[in-house]
Write a protein that holds these residues in place. Sequence first.
Motif, PDB file in Angstrom:
ATOM      1  N   ALA A 150       0.813  -1.214   0.000  1.00 50.29           N
ATOM      2  CA  ALA A 150       0.000   0.000   0.000  1.00 50.29           C
ATOM      3  C   ALA A 150       0.847   1.264   0.000  1.00 50.29           C
ATOM      4  CB  ALA A 150      -0.927   0.000   1.213  1.00 50.29           C
ATOM      5  N   SER A 151       2.163   1.115  -0.031  1.00 55.80           N
ATOM      6  CA  SER A 151       3.046   2.274  -0.055  1.00 55.80           C
ATOM      7  C   SER A 151       4.409   1.831  -0.569  1.00 55.80           C
ATOM      8  CB  SER A 151       3.189   2.879   1.346  1.00 55.80           C
ATOM      9  OG  SER A 151       3.895   1.984   2.201  1.00 55.80           O
ATOM     10  N   GLY A 152       5.240   2.816  -0.896  1.00 48.29           N
ATOM     11  CA  GLY A 152       6.586   2.485  -1.333  1.00 48.29           C
ATOM     12  C   GLY A 152       7.376   1.789  -0.244  1.00 48.29           C
ATOM     13  N   ALA A 153       7.184   2.230   1.006  1.00 47.87           N
ATOM     14  CA  ALA A 153       7.892   1.587   2.119  1.00 47.87           C
ATOM     15  C   ALA A 153       7.463   0.134   2.270  1.00 47.87           C
ATOM     16  CB  ALA A 153       7.626   2.361   3.411  1.00 47.87           C
ATOM     17  N   GLU A 154       6.168  -0.127   2.125  1.00 48.15           N
ATOM     18  CA  GLU A 154       5.684  -1.513   2.201  1.00 48.15           C
ATOM     19  C   GLU A 154       6.252  -2.345   1.064  1.00 48.15           C
ATOM     20  OE1 GLU A 154       1.556  -2.282   2.611  1.00 48.15           O
ATOM     21  OE2 GLU A 154       1.282  -0.854   4.256  1.00 48.15           O
ATOM     22  N   ALA A 155       6.380  -1.751  -0.109  1.00 46.80           N
ATOM     23  CA  ALA A 155       6.948  -2.487  -1.244  1.00 46.80           C
ATOM     24  C   ALA A 155       8.394  -2.877  -0.957  1.00 46.80           C
ATOM     25  CB  ALA A 155       6.858  -1.643  -2.511  1.00 46.80           C
ATOM     26  N   ALA A 156       9.176  -1.943  -0.415  1.00 51.69           N
ATOM     27  CA  ALA A 156      10.567  -2.240  -0.092  1.00 51.69           C
ATOM     28  C   ALA A 156      10.660  -3.325   0.973  1.00 51.69           C
ATOM     29  CB  ALA A 156      11.272  -0.967   0.371  1.00 51.69           C
ATOM     30  N   GLU A 157       9.820  -3.228   2.008  1.00 52.77           N
ATOM     31  CA  GLU A 157       9.841  -4.232   3.076  1.00 52.77           C
ATOM     32  C   GLU A 157       9.416  -5.599   2.549  1.00 52.77           C
ATOM     33  OE1 GLU A 157      10.171  -6.305   6.488  1.00 52.77           O
ATOM     34  OE2 GLU A 157      10.958  -4.305   6.049  1.00 52.77           O
ATOM     35  N   ALA A 158       8.392  -5.613   1.695  1.00 47.36           N
ATOM     36  CA  ALA A 158       7.918  -6.886   1.141  1.00 47.36           C
ATOM     37  C   ALA A 158       8.991  -7.553   0.286  1.00 47.36           C
ATOM     38  CB  ALA A 158       6.656  -6.659   0.308  1.00 47.36           C
ATOM     39  N   ALA A 159       9.748  -6.752  -0.458  1.00 48.92           N
ATOM     40  CA  ALA A 159      10.815  -7.326  -1.282  1.00 48.92           C
ATOM     41  C   ALA A 159      11.825  -8.060  -0.415  1.00 48.92           C
ATOM     42  CB  ALA A 159      11.494  -6.224  -2.091  1.00 48.92           C
ATOM     43  N   TRP A 160      12.204  -7.469   0.723  1.00 46.97           N
ATOM     44  CA  TRP A 160      13.150  -8.145   1.616  1.00 46.97           C
ATOM     45  C   TRP A 160      12.525  -9.378   2.249  1.00 46.97           C
ATOM     46  CZ3 TRP A 160      17.960  -7.629   1.128  1.00 46.97           C
ATOM     47  CH2 TRP A 160      18.541  -6.397   0.785  1.00 46.97           C
ATOM     48  N   ARG A 161      11.268  -9.274   2.650  1.00 50.14           N
ATOM     49  CA  ARG A 161      10.634 -10.401   3.330  1.00 50.14           C
ATOM     50  C   ARG A 161      10.434 -11.591   2.394  1.00 50.14           C
ATOM     51  NH1 ARG A 161       5.415 -11.938   4.137  1.00 50.14           N
ATOM     52  NH2 ARG A 161       4.496  -9.990   3.392  1.00 50.14           N
ATOM     53  N   LEU A 162      10.052 -11.322   1.130  1.00 45.96           N
ATOM     54  CA  LEU A 162       9.850 -12.402   0.167  1.00 45.96           C
ATOM     55  C   LEU A 162      11.169 -13.019  -0.265  1.00 45.96           C
ATOM     56  CD1 LEU A 162       7.077 -10.733  -2.029  1.00 45.96           C
ATOM     57  CD2 LEU A 162       6.775 -12.689  -0.491  1.00 45.96           C
ATOM     58  N   GLY A 163      12.258 -12.252  -0.218  1.00 47.18           N
ATOM     59  CA  GLY A 163      13.569 -12.737  -0.649  1.00 47.18           C
ATOM     60  C   GLY A 163      13.897 -12.261  -2.047  1.00 47.18           C
ATOM     61  N   LEU A 164      15.106 -11.721  -2.207  1.00 46.84           N
ATOM     62  CA  LEU A 164      15.531 -11.213  -3.504  1.00 46.84           C
ATOM     63  C   LEU A 164      16.233 -12.293  -4.307  1.00 46.84           C
ATOM     64  CD1 LEU A 164      16.869  -7.771  -2.250  1.00 46.84           C
ATOM     65  CD2 LEU A 164      14.785  -8.178  -3.572  1.00 46.84           C
ATOM     66  N   PRO A 165      16.083 -12.291  -5.629  1.00 51.53           N
ATOM     67  CA  PRO A 165      15.235 -11.397  -6.429  1.00 51.53           C
ATOM     68  C   PRO A 165      13.759 -11.677  -6.194  1.00 51.53           C
ATOM     69  CG  PRO A 165      16.064 -13.152  -7.815  1.00 51.53           C
ATOM     70  CD  PRO A 165      16.726 -13.334  -6.479  1.00 51.53           C
ATOM     71  N   VAL A 166      12.934 -10.704  -6.493  1.00 49.70           N
ATOM     72  CA  VAL A 166      11.503 -10.817  -6.310  1.00 49.70           C
ATOM     73  C   VAL A 166      10.808 -10.444  -7.621  1.00 49.70           C
ATOM     74  CG1 VAL A 166      11.223  -8.441  -5.502  1.00 49.70           C
ATOM     75  CG2 VAL A 166       9.584 -10.191  -4.778  1.00 49.70           C
ATOM     76  N   VAL A 167       9.682 -11.074  -7.887  1.00 46.67           N
ATOM     77  CA  VAL A 167       8.930 -10.819  -9.119  1.00 46.67           C
ATOM     78  C   VAL A 167       7.912  -9.710  -8.861  1.00 46.67           C
ATOM     79  CG1 VAL A 167       7.358 -11.800 -10.842  1.00 46.67           C
ATOM     80  CG2 VAL A 167       9.205 -13.196  -9.899  1.00 46.67           C
ATOM     81  N   ALA A 168       7.926  -8.699  -9.705  1.00 42.69           N
ATOM     82  CA  ALA A 168       6.952  -7.606  -9.629  1.00 42.69           C
ATOM     83  C   ALA A 168       6.010  -7.696 -10.826  1.00 42.69           C
ATOM     84  CB  ALA A 168       7.669  -6.255  -9.622  1.00 42.69           C
ATOM     85  N   LYS A 169       4.705  -7.595 -10.557  1.00 41.69           N
ATOM     86  CA  LYS A 169       3.692  -7.669 -11.613  1.00 41.69           C
ATOM     87  C   LYS A 169       2.687  -6.550 -11.424  1.00 41.69           C
ATOM     88  CE  LYS A 169       3.720 -12.761 -12.025  1.00 41.69           C
ATOM     89  NZ  LYS A 169       2.872 -13.983 -11.943  1.00 41.69           N
ATOM     90  N   TRP A 170       2.243  -5.979 -12.535  1.00 45.48           N
ATOM     91  CA  TRP A 170       1.111  -5.064 -12.491  1.00 45.48           C
ATOM     92  C   TRP A 170      -0.157  -5.883 -12.562  1.00 45.48           C
ATOM     93  CZ3 TRP A 170       2.338  -0.605 -10.685  1.00 45.48           C
ATOM     94  CH2 TRP A 170       3.592  -0.062 -10.968  1.00 45.48           C
ATOM     95  N   SER A 171      -1.107  -5.552 -11.704  1.00 44.72           N
ATOM     96  CA  SER A 171      -2.309  -6.362 -11.570  1.00 44.72           C
ATOM     97  C   SER A 171      -3.075  -6.511 -12.883  1.00 44.72           C
ATOM     98  CB  SER A 171      -3.225  -5.739 -10.502  1.00 44.72           C
ATOM     99  OG  SER A 171      -4.407  -6.469 -10.361  1.00 44.72           O
ATOM    100  N   ARG A 172      -3.213  -5.408 -13.625  1.00 45.57           N
ATOM    101  CA  ARG A 172      -3.958  -5.438 -14.890  1.00 45.57           C
ATOM    102  C   ARG A 172      -3.031  -4.956 -16.002  1.00 45.57           C
ATOM    103  NH1 ARG A 172      -9.621  -2.651 -12.738  1.00 45.57           N
ATOM    104  NH2 ARG A 172     -10.037  -4.212 -11.113  1.00 45.57           N
ATOM    105  N   PRO A 173      -2.217  -5.832 -16.533  1.00 45.37           N
ATOM    106  CA  PRO A 173      -1.192  -5.402 -17.492  1.00 45.37           C
ATOM    107  C   PRO A 173      -1.757  -4.807 -18.769  1.00 45.37           C
ATOM    108  CG  PRO A 173      -1.311  -7.804 -17.363  1.00 45.37           C
ATOM    109  CD  PRO A 173      -2.132  -7.276 -16.233  1.00 45.37           C
ATOM    110  N   TRP A 174      -3.008  -5.109 -19.077  1.00 45.14           N
ATOM    111  CA  TRP A 174      -3.585  -4.553 -20.322  1.00 45.14           C
ATOM    112  C   TRP A 174      -3.843  -3.046 -20.208  1.00 45.14           C
ATOM    113  CZ3 TRP A 174      -6.065  -7.964 -17.027  1.00 45.14           C
ATOM    114  CH2 TRP A 174      -7.181  -7.500 -16.353  1.00 45.14           C
ATOM    115  N   LEU A 175      -3.721  -2.493 -19.002  1.00 47.37           N
ATOM    116  CA  LEU A 175      -3.911  -1.048 -18.822  1.00 47.37           C
ATOM    117  C   LEU A 175      -2.605  -0.268 -18.917  1.00 47.37           C
ATOM    118  CD1 LEU A 175      -6.460  -0.990 -15.856  1.00 47.37           C
ATOM    119  CD2 LEU A 175      -6.934  -0.837 -18.309  1.00 47.37           C
ATOM    120  N   LEU A 176      -1.478  -0.932 -19.046  1.00 45.13           N
ATOM    121  CA  LEU A 176      -0.197  -0.230 -19.095  1.00 45.13           C
ATOM    122  C   LEU A 176      -0.143   0.695 -20.310  1.00 45.13           C
ATOM    123  CD1 LEU A 176       2.289  -3.100 -18.162  1.00 45.13           C
ATOM    124  CD2 LEU A 176       1.558  -1.184 -16.723  1.00 45.13           C
ATOM    125  N   PRO A 177       0.237   1.948 -20.119  1.00 43.43           N
ATOM    126  CA  PRO A 177       0.291   2.882 -21.256  1.00 43.43           C
ATOM    127  C   PRO A 177       1.449   2.550 -22.188  1.00 43.43           C
ATOM    128  CG  PRO A 177       1.162   3.929 -19.281  1.00 43.43           C
ATOM    129  CD  PRO A 177       0.614   2.592 -18.858  1.00 43.43           C
TER     130      PRO A 177
END
Length: 465
Positions: A150-177
């Motif tokens: 829900a925030s940039g700080a949460e994203a950084a913390e989640a990356a460490w908790r999940l273990g690096l490297p980590v996979v990032a996905k946009w929820s609805r990729p068909w909306l990407l400009p």
Amino acid sequence: MHAFANHVPAVLLRLDRNPFHHGTLGAVRSLGRKGVEVHAVVEAGGGPMGRSRYLSAVHPGPEGGLDPEAPEALLECLVGVSERIGRPAVLVAMDDLSAIAVSRMAPMLTGRYRIPHQPDGLPARVADKAELSRLCARWDIPHPETVIPASGAEAAEAAWRLGLPVVAKWSRPWLLPAGAGLRSTTLLHGAAEARRLYERSAEAGSPLLLQRFLPAGTDTDWFFHGAFARGGHPLLVGSGRKELSWPVRTGLTAVGRWLPDPAVEEAGLRLAERLGYQGILDLDFRRDERGCFRLVDFNPRPGAQFRLFTDASGLDVVQAMYMDLTGQRVPEPSGGPGRVFLAENYALLAAVRGRRLPFGPGAGRNAGTAGPAAPRTGRVEAAWFAADDLAPFFAMLAAFLGRGADKGARVLRGVPARGRRTARAVVRAPRQRGRQESAAASGGPANRSAAPPEAPAEPDELVTR
């Protein structure tokens, strides 16, 4: 050979502008060989697929592409195609965006097209990575551990908790400009990367997800294809293993084999039944280090390698759906496991990188699994080459060699730098994660900043189909 009534035309819709999409050619041949009048709504000319003798006509898609939230241009296009054909037709969506758009427009296409009934915008729900994660949790379908920060700080913390490297996905990729430099899936190597990517959420148009990275290896990538009647009743289903991919270990299927696996098939059948799914679906699974199959993607349309799942009588998922939508009884499938699918252009690139094609003695063994032995190798189904339809193969070959001359030179010298880093991450991720967990356990926060961030992977390096 089962009876097959071919009196209703078929229209294949592909909004993805990929001239080398062999799945569309497979659908053209599958229905065309049965005498169905096949039309395709694709990019201008249709690419190599447009040369098929089984294709009645190519119709250009909506001019200027499609706005997923405002599909009026596509509606106008499909109405025009229907008027040119002159009678109702079966409509087959060949990519995710097409499936989502058709589902939204289905009431306005009644009387012109026969379309699988999908309640409540189902294709958009299952193609939404966040919604898929919630569905898997609700129905106890194994899925990679996922965090929606829900925030940039949460994203950084989640990356460490999940273990690096980590996979990032946009929820609805068909909306990407277009042109924004945002990719549907990216492999991140540092917490700062996760924070920076999250800060582009408004630009991306959908939430960012972070998932635990599941390393690729021998016997890790599997898929499930199925055609279903109303209520999720299975007409034809099958599970298969990705034997070879391009890019190596992390890309799309270059060679696949039909291998029954109870865990993969049970998960696919359960999802279809719970969703009340009608039509064709393509699911991607990755086996984790403990041997558990985890669903990583849900595609509400045929996979490019769907012709792998063709039974002894020639029935495949596209034919099964056509028969169901035209009121025909779909026969019980007979035989098929052991078949091999070969996408010649991608298999060649993978072979150049030094990987042996999975044919020959011992190739049919279910290596690295605790399950039953795989069936003996059956017929090889080529994506492009067909003795009764040679023109698409030669058109693909000419276009592929011409378009990729400079890329081919780089392949012969080795994968580009960014690809090399991704390959190392695939191989070394378990070891790196173990070191990071050890450092965290020792309470050394300074160790968290020791690993320098690396460039994100190319988008097709993370494709799992």
